[in-house]
Write a protein that holds these residues in place. Structure first.
Motif, PDB file in Angstrom:
ATOM      1  N   HIS A  11       0.834  -1.209   0.000  1.00 15.91           N
ATOM      2  CA  HIS A  11       0.000   0.000   0.000  1.00 15.91           C
ATOM      3  C   HIS A  11       0.871   1.263   0.000  1.00 15.91           C
ATOM      4  O   HIS A  11       0.606   2.205  -0.737  1.00 15.91           O
ATOM      5  N   ALA A  12       1.896   1.277   0.845  1.00  9.82           N
ATOM      6  CA  ALA A  12       2.760   2.457   0.950  1.00  9.82           C
ATOM      7  C   ALA A  12       3.471   2.737  -0.369  1.00  9.82           C
ATOM      8  O   ALA A  12       3.554   3.887  -0.806  1.00  9.82           O
ATOM      9  N   LEU A  13       3.972   1.702  -1.006  1.00 10.32           N
ATOM     10  CA  LEU A  13       4.653   1.897  -2.291  1.00 10.32           C
ATOM     11  C   LEU A  13       3.684   2.365  -3.363  1.00 10.32           C
ATOM     12  O   LEU A  13       4.030   3.183  -4.205  1.00 10.32           O
ATOM     13  N   GLY A  14       2.466   1.878  -3.326  1.00  7.60           N
ATOM     14  CA  GLY A  14       1.463   2.313  -4.287  1.00  7.60           C
ATOM     15  C   GLY A  14       1.084   3.774  -4.107  1.00  7.60           C
ATOM     16  O   GLY A  14       0.884   4.500  -5.079  1.00  7.60           O
ATOM     17  N   MET A  15       1.020   4.225  -2.855  1.00  8.77           N
ATOM     18  CA  MET A  15       0.629   5.611  -2.588  1.00  8.77           C
ATOM     19  C   MET A  15       1.736   6.605  -2.907  1.00  8.77           C
ATOM     20  O   MET A  15       1.467   7.777  -3.131  1.00  8.77           O
ATOM     21  N   THR A  16       2.978   6.151  -2.914  1.00 12.39           N
ATOM     22  CA  THR A  16       4.102   7.078  -3.114  1.00 12.39           C
ATOM     23  C   THR A  16       4.816   6.863  -4.440  1.00 12.39           C
ATOM     24  O   THR A  16       5.871   7.457  -4.668  1.00 12.39           O
ATOM     25  N   ARG A  17       4.250   6.075  -5.326  1.00  4.32           N
ATOM     26  CA  ARG A  17       4.965   5.723  -6.561  1.00  4.32           C
ATOM     27  C   ARG A  17       5.285   6.932  -7.428  1.00  4.32           C
ATOM     28  O   ARG A  17       6.265   6.924  -8.154  1.00  4.32           O
ATOM     29  N   ASN A  18       4.468   7.997  -7.374  1.00  2.00           N
ATOM     30  CA  ASN A  18       4.732   9.160  -8.213  1.00  2.00           C
ATOM     31  C   ASN A  18       5.797  10.085  -7.631  1.00  2.00           C
ATOM     32  O   ASN A  18       6.370  10.884  -8.355  1.00  2.00           O
ATOM     33  N   SER A  19       6.051   9.977  -6.341  1.00  2.00           N
ATOM     34  CA  SER A  19       7.054  10.847  -5.732  1.00  2.00           C
ATOM     35  C   SER A  19       8.377  10.141  -5.472  1.00  2.00           C
ATOM     36  O   SER A  19       9.373  10.793  -5.157  1.00  2.00           O
ATOM     37  N   GLN A  20       8.438   8.838  -5.621  1.00  2.00           N
ATOM     38  CA  GLN A  20       9.662   8.096  -5.341  1.00  2.00           C
ATOM     39  C   GLN A  20      10.850   8.533  -6.201  1.00  2.00           C
ATOM     40  O   GLN A  20      11.954   8.684  -5.674  1.00  2.00           O
ATOM     41  N   PRO A  21      10.677   8.768  -7.505  1.00  2.00           N
ATOM     42  CA  PRO A  21      11.846   9.197  -8.296  1.00  2.00           C
ATOM     43  C   PRO A  21      12.471  10.480  -7.752  1.00  2.00           C
ATOM     44  O   PRO A  21      13.695  10.620  -7.731  1.00  2.00           O
ATOM     45  N   ALA A  22      11.663  11.412  -7.278  1.00  2.00           N
ATOM     46  CA  ALA A  22      12.197  12.653  -6.723  1.00  2.00           C
ATOM     47  C   ALA A  22      13.024  12.366  -5.473  1.00  2.00           C
ATOM     48  O   ALA A  22      14.076  12.986  -5.268  1.00  2.00           O
ATOM     49  N   ASN A  23      12.580  11.437  -4.651  1.00  2.00           N
ATOM     50  CA  ASN A  23      13.332  11.096  -3.447  1.00  2.00           C
ATOM     51  C   ASN A  23      14.695  10.511  -3.806  1.00  2.00           C
ATOM     52  O   ASN A  23      15.697  10.854  -3.190  1.00  2.00           O
ATOM     53  N   TYR A  24      14.742   9.658  -4.799  1.00  2.00           N
ATOM     54  CA  TYR A  24      16.000   9.040  -5.196  1.00  2.00           C
ATOM     55  C   TYR A  24      16.957  10.044  -5.827  1.00  2.00           C
ATOM     56  O   TYR A  24      18.174   9.903  -5.738  1.00  2.00           O
ATOM     57  N   LEU A  25      16.414  11.069  -6.475  1.00  2.00           N
ATOM     58  CA  LEU A  25      17.236  12.082  -7.142  1.00  2.00           C
ATOM     59  C   LEU A  25      17.481  13.313  -6.263  1.00  2.00           C
ATOM     60  O   LEU A  25      18.017  14.305  -6.719  1.00  2.00           O
ATOM     61  N   GLU A  26      17.081  13.234  -5.001  1.00  2.00           N
ATOM     62  CA  GLU A  26      17.259  14.309  -4.024  1.00  2.00           C
ATOM     63  C   GLU A  26      16.622  15.621  -4.484  1.00  2.00           C
ATOM     64  O   GLU A  26      17.200  16.690  -4.366  1.00  2.00           O
ATOM     65  N   LEU A  27      15.415  15.518  -5.018  1.00  2.00           N
ATOM     66  CA  LEU A  27      14.655  16.697  -5.410  1.00  2.00           C
ATOM     67  C   LEU A  27      13.647  17.017  -4.313  1.00  2.00           C
ATOM     68  O   LEU A  27      13.292  16.163  -3.517  1.00  2.00           O
ATOM     69  N   CYS A  28      13.214  18.263  -4.267  1.00  2.00           N
ATOM     70  CA  CYS A  28      12.108  18.589  -3.373  1.00  2.00           C
ATOM     71  C   CYS A  28      10.855  18.707  -4.234  1.00  2.00           C
ATOM     72  O   CYS A  28      10.938  19.006  -5.427  1.00  2.00           O
ATOM     73  N   GLY A  29       9.722  18.444  -3.657  1.00  2.00           N
ATOM     74  CA  GLY A  29       8.498  18.464  -4.442  1.00  2.00           C
ATOM     75  C   GLY A  29       7.307  18.895  -3.619  1.00  2.00           C
ATOM     76  O   GLY A  29       7.340  18.888  -2.394  1.00  2.00           O
ATOM     77  N   ILE A  30       6.284  19.286  -4.329  1.00  2.00           N
ATOM     78  CA  ILE A  30       5.020  19.652  -3.704  1.00  2.00           C
ATOM     79  C   ILE A  30       3.902  19.132  -4.588  1.00  2.00           C
ATOM     80  O   ILE A  30       4.020  19.128  -5.808  1.00  2.00           O
ATOM     81  N   SER A  31       2.858  18.665  -3.958  1.00  2.00           N
ATOM     82  CA  SER A  31       1.689  18.188  -4.680  1.00  2.00           C
ATOM     83  C   SER A  31       0.486  18.948  -4.163  1.00  2.00           C
ATOM     84  O   SER A  31       0.324  19.107  -2.950  1.00  2.00           O
ATOM     85  N   MET A  32      -0.332  19.442  -5.073  1.00  2.00           N
ATOM     86  CA  MET A  32      -1.498  20.211  -4.655  1.00  2.00           C
ATOM     87  C   MET A  32      -2.706  19.817  -5.469  1.00  2.00           C
ATOM     88  O   MET A  32      -2.590  19.460  -6.641  1.00  2.00           O
ATOM     89  N   PRO A  33      -3.873  19.845  -4.837  1.00  2.00           N
ATOM     90  CA  PRO A  33      -5.091  19.488  -5.557  1.00  2.00           C
ATOM     91  C   PRO A  33      -5.500  20.601  -6.521  1.00  2.00           C
ATOM     92  O   PRO A  33      -5.238  21.775  -6.279  1.00  2.00           O
ATOM     93  N   VAL A  34      -6.103  20.207  -7.617  1.00  2.00           N
ATOM     94  CA  VAL A  34      -6.643  21.158  -8.593  1.00  2.00           C
ATOM     95  C   VAL A  34      -8.141  20.894  -8.682  1.00  2.00           C
ATOM     96  O   VAL A  34      -8.547  19.777  -8.972  1.00  2.00           O
ATOM     97  N   LYS A  35      -8.919  21.908  -8.401  1.00  2.00           N
ATOM     98  CA  LYS A  35     -10.372  21.743  -8.428  1.00  2.00           C
ATOM     99  C   LYS A  35     -10.848  21.658  -9.867  1.00  2.00           C
ATOM    100  O   LYS A  35     -10.685  22.585 -10.652  1.00  2.00           O
ATOM    101  N   THR A  36     -11.401  20.512 -10.221  1.00  2.00           N
ATOM    102  CA  THR A  36     -11.965  20.290 -11.545  1.00  2.00           C
ATOM    103  C   THR A  36     -13.241  19.478 -11.393  1.00  2.00           C
ATOM    104  O   THR A  36     -13.369  18.705 -10.444  1.00  2.00           O
TER     105      THR A  36
END
Length: 66
Positions: A11-36
């Motif tokens: 479950h944890a790997l599934g929930m974080t699969r989109n942010s994992q590459p950034a962690n491995y590449l030492e990037l910082c990131g932000i995710s925000m909802p878009v109302k649609t």
């Protein structure tokens, strides 16, 4: 379901699969909802390590536009 360590990891790997590459590449990131209408949409922004202030400023600007 989180009482089972193997299932919890799945479950944890599934929930974080989109942010994992950034962690491995030492990037910082932000995710925000878009109302649609319809399906939920999110916007994920990434920047090099140490540029958190710039990233947050960009995120605030995007939030004002969207």
């Amino acid at each position: 379901e989180f009482d089972d360590p193997d299932l919890a990891m799945t479950h944890a790997l599934g929930m974080t699969r989109n942010s994992q590459p950034a962690n491995y590449l030492e990037l910082c990131g932000i995710s925000m909802p878009v109302k649609t209408p319809g399906l939920p949409v999110g916007l994920q922004l990434m920047a090099p390590a140490g540029h958190e202030n710039h990233l947050l400023a960009i995120a605030v600007a995007c939030e004002q536009v969207v």
